[in-house]
Write an enzyme that holds these catalytic residues in place. Sequence first.
Site, PDB file in Angstrom:
ATOM      1  N   ASP A   4       0.972  -0.778  -0.142  1.00 24.02           N
ATOM      2  CA  ASP A   4       0.001  -0.422  -0.189  1.00 24.02           C
ATOM      3  C   ASP A   4       0.984   1.646  -0.245  1.00 24.02           C
ATOM      4  OD1 ASP A   4      -2.016   1.540   0.142  1.00 24.02           O
ATOM      5  OD2 ASP A   4      -2.722   1.020   1.799  1.00 24.02           O
ATOM      6  N   ALA A   5       1.205   1.772  -1.529  1.00 17.03           N
ATOM      7  CA  ALA A   5       2.376   2.664  -1.362  1.00 17.03           C
ATOM      8  C   ALA A   5       1.628   3.993  -1.393  1.00 17.03           C
ATOM      9  CB  ALA A   5       3.637   2.317  -2.060  1.00 17.03           C
ATOM     10  N   LYS A   6       0.282   3.892  -3.033  1.00  9.09           N
ATOM     11  CA  LYS A   6      -0.571   5.017  -3.749  1.00  9.09           C
ATOM     12  C   LYS A   6       0.634   6.000  -4.216  1.00  9.09           C
ATOM     13  CE  LYS A   6      -3.806   5.019   0.446  1.00  9.09           C
ATOM     14  NZ  LYS A   6      -3.247   3.897   1.058  1.00  9.09           N
ATOM     15  N   ARG A   7       2.101   5.846  -4.365  1.00  5.80           N
ATOM     16  CA  ARG A   7       2.301   6.158  -5.698  1.00  5.80           C
ATOM     17  C   ARG A   7       1.902   6.771  -6.908  1.00  5.80           C
ATOM     18  NH1 ARG A   7       5.542   6.032  -1.526  1.00  5.80           N
ATOM     19  NH2 ARG A   7       7.251   4.834  -1.072  1.00  5.80           N
TER      20      ARG A   7
END
Length: 265
Positions: A91-94
């Site tokens: 879960d990095a939301k890059r």
Amino acid sequence: MNFFDRLGERIVTIDSIVSVGLDADLDRIPDHLHEYDLPRWAFNRRIIDATHEHAAVYKPNVAFYEDGDGWAALKETIAYAHGKGVPVLLDAKRGDIGNTARKYANLLDMADAITVNPYMGRDSLDPFLSREDKGVFILCRTSNPGGTDIQDLELASGETIYEWVASLADLWNANGNVGLVVGATTPDELEEVRERVPDLPFLVPGVGAQGGDVEAAATYATADGAGLVNSSRGIIFAGENAGKDFHKASGQAAKQLKKQLNQYR
């Protein structure tokens, strides 16, 4: 097989769509684990031992690991999860452009899937989407209250921004590796997005500590056998006051969520 094929097999094998969020907050990890060189790894190892029979995937939020010891703990965690046969979704939301996006996409060298932010458009996601064997979950309708600030705005077409994002994600799914993040805290909108994109798997956060709708999450998460419903704090901190046996409560919480979801699948 790509990520969603592998995930589908995992779901069938363990009869579960539970995603366990490994948000290893140092401020909440039991005191006795701080004696270890890598407390977050020591914590995650016990959580994985207690929950892997019920976990379709593990979802570490990268924000809890962005320091030297944290990256080391994350690598150990991913390797251990893989050793148990469980895929890992970062879960990095890059989401960025050019060389920055390509560097961010290197995170997929150690994990099986990742969350990304579509705000900067298709070229910001290309380095992720081009990894055909990896899963890419695009933020669509998030579970936080502030999600309405932007995601619910209406376009000239009459669609909301989150509806348009869902349609774009469907167009960008040339490699069959795209999913959407759609929160369980907005069950009506979860249903609407599923009707709009019937073939995209969802990662549904918001059950557990955020109080999302379990029935809606289970009903709409999956497409063609793949999809996930995530709980982080509700599982990993279920035994927060249980001392050295904290992980036992986590195992029970994961098992209970699996049972609840399976009533509606």
